[in-house]
Motif scaffolding. Structure first.
Motif, PDB file in Angstrom:
ATOM      1  N   ASN A  22     -49.983 -39.322 -30.426  1.00  0.00           N
ATOM      2  CA  ASN A  22     -48.889 -38.745 -29.636  1.00  0.00           C
ATOM      3  C   ASN A  22     -49.405 -38.051 -28.384  1.00  0.00           C
ATOM      4  O   ASN A  22     -48.800 -38.157 -27.302  1.00  0.00           O
ATOM      5  CB  ASN A  22     -48.101 -37.763 -30.494  1.00  0.00           C
ATOM      6  N   LEU A  61     -44.822 -42.372 -23.484  1.00  0.00           N
ATOM      7  CA  LEU A  61     -43.782 -42.166 -24.487  1.00  0.00           C
ATOM      8  C   LEU A  61     -42.473 -42.804 -24.048  1.00  0.00           C
ATOM      9  O   LEU A  61     -42.026 -42.616 -22.915  1.00  0.00           O
ATOM     10  CB  LEU A  61     -43.554 -40.670 -24.732  1.00  0.00           C
ATOM     11  N   PRO A  64     -36.625 -41.635 -26.671  1.00  0.00           N
ATOM     12  CA  PRO A  64     -36.029 -41.968 -27.963  1.00  0.00           C
ATOM     13  C   PRO A  64     -34.505 -41.945 -27.962  1.00  0.00           C
ATOM     14  O   PRO A  64     -33.885 -42.262 -28.973  1.00  0.00           O
ATOM     15  CB  PRO A  64     -36.591 -40.880 -28.883  1.00  0.00           C
ATOM     16  N   GLN A 107     -42.781 -48.366 -30.580  1.00  0.00           N
ATOM     17  CA  GLN A 107     -43.072 -46.995 -30.972  1.00  0.00           C
ATOM     18  C   GLN A 107     -42.106 -46.572 -32.081  1.00  0.00           C
ATOM     19  O   GLN A 107     -41.038 -47.154 -32.232  1.00  0.00           O
ATOM     20  CB  GLN A 107     -42.975 -46.034 -29.784  1.00  0.00           C
ATOM     21  N   VAL A 161     -41.222 -43.046 -35.110  1.00  0.00           N
ATOM     22  CA  VAL A 161     -41.417 -41.647 -35.479  1.00  0.00           C
ATOM     23  C   VAL A 161     -41.943 -41.592 -36.910  1.00  0.00           C
ATOM     24  O   VAL A 161     -41.313 -42.111 -37.829  1.00  0.00           O
ATOM     25  CB  VAL A 161     -40.099 -40.844 -35.365  1.00  0.00           C
ATOM     26  N   GLY A 216     -41.985 -37.017 -38.100  1.00  0.00           N
ATOM     27  CA  GLY A 216     -41.444 -36.273 -36.974  1.00  0.00           C
ATOM     28  C   GLY A 216     -42.259 -36.395 -35.697  1.00  0.00           C
ATOM     29  O   GLY A 216     -41.955 -35.719 -34.712  1.00  0.00           O
ATOM     30  N   ILE A 217     -43.272 -37.256 -35.676  1.00  0.00           N
ATOM     31  CA  ILE A 217     -44.149 -37.408 -34.512  1.00  0.00           C
ATOM     32  C   ILE A 217     -43.974 -38.813 -33.941  1.00  0.00           C
ATOM     33  O   ILE A 217     -44.116 -39.803 -34.671  1.00  0.00           O
ATOM     34  CB  ILE A 217     -45.618 -37.184 -34.896  1.00  0.00           C
ATOM     35  N   GLN A 218     -43.672 -38.921 -32.653  1.00  0.00           N
ATOM     36  CA  GLN A 218     -43.498 -40.227 -32.024  1.00  0.00           C
ATOM     37  C   GLN A 218     -44.866 -40.829 -31.716  1.00  0.00           C
ATOM     38  O   GLN A 218     -45.684 -40.236 -31.001  1.00  0.00           O
ATOM     39  CB  GLN A 218     -42.675 -40.112 -30.744  1.00  0.00           C
ATOM     40  N   ASP A 250     -46.142 -47.761 -33.131  1.00  0.00           N
ATOM     41  CA  ASP A 250     -45.705 -48.222 -34.446  1.00  0.00           C
ATOM     42  C   ASP A 250     -46.700 -49.230 -35.021  1.00  0.00           C
ATOM     43  O   ASP A 250     -46.713 -50.388 -34.634  1.00  0.00           O
ATOM     44  CB  ASP A 250     -44.314 -48.852 -34.318  1.00  0.00           C
TER      45      ASP A 250
END
Length: 221
Positions: free
Chosen positions: A80, A89, A92, A101, A103, A106-108, A111
């Protein structure tokens, strides 16, 4: 072994939510579905990381589990931080599904599905067994024993977290670009679609195949 139980609970929750069920039963079904789907299925990367690490550790599996959870978190925050510092980023607001990408906890991050859990789990297990008994002189004794593999894996997780931002998007792009080939290949394309969809399910990346057909004009209107 554990995911089979989670799958059965998900199936039961879907039945409980079916039309015609009493409101309290539907509420119970929704509760079970949300908890199991989001809590277990939605965190398979972490579960694979800890599970593989503990399974591979020849001793002190509890210490290995702490290292596994810690290094997984380090990877997420490193990933992140790299995305943030390099303006990579994705917003979202429009949803991240199919964007490359996602989450996690709770962290983007980029993927990688459960791939990163498998990679970190195997690395954790190998490093833990290889260096878990390492002893240093008194001045460096704080790094002796299981703390040394922890130190090593922190560094590895930092490198992997940043490196994944560069290395993994082209892999995602290659998978996603197959949509056009599949679309134009007739029956062969259908076979490739079905095969890749099933092959990617264990990694959690199958949505890169079917998303373009469901949510874009690739699949028609």
């Amino acid at each position: 072994m554990f995911l089979a139980v989670a799958g059965i609970l998900l199936a039961v929750s879907v039945i409980l939510k079916m039309e015609g069920m009493p409101a309290p039963v539907v509420m119970l079904g929704q509760l079970i579905y949300t908890c199991v789907n989001s809590g277990v299925v939605g965190n398979l990367g972490l579960i694979f990381c800890i599970g593989l690490t503990c399974a591979l550790a020849k001793k002190r599996a509890g210490d290995a589990a702490v290292i596994a959870a810690s290094t997984f978190l380090v990877f997420l925050y490193a990933n992140n931080a790299w995305l943030t510092n390099n303006n990579m980023l994705i917003d979202p607001a429009g949803g991240l599904y199919g964007t490359g990408q996602g989450v996690v906890l709770g962290i983007q991050v980029v993927d990688m599905g459960v791939f990163i859990g498998i990679i970190l789990g195997c690395l954790n297990g190998w490093v833990f067994n290889k260096f878990g008994g390492k002893q240093f002189p008194v001045a460096l004794s704080m790094f002796s024993g299981v703390r040394f593999p922890f130190l090593i894996m922190i560094v590895i997780s930092l490198v992997l977290g940043a490196g994944a931002c560069v290395v993994w998007p082209p892999v995602q792009g290659a998978i996603a670009s197959l949509a056009g080939i599949i679309q134009e290949s007739g029956s062969i394309g259908l076979f490739v679609y079905g095969m890749l969809n099933k092959l990617l399910v264990p990694t959690g990346l199958h949505h890169l195949i079917y998303t373009p057909f469901q949510f874009s004009d690739v699949g028609g209107t």
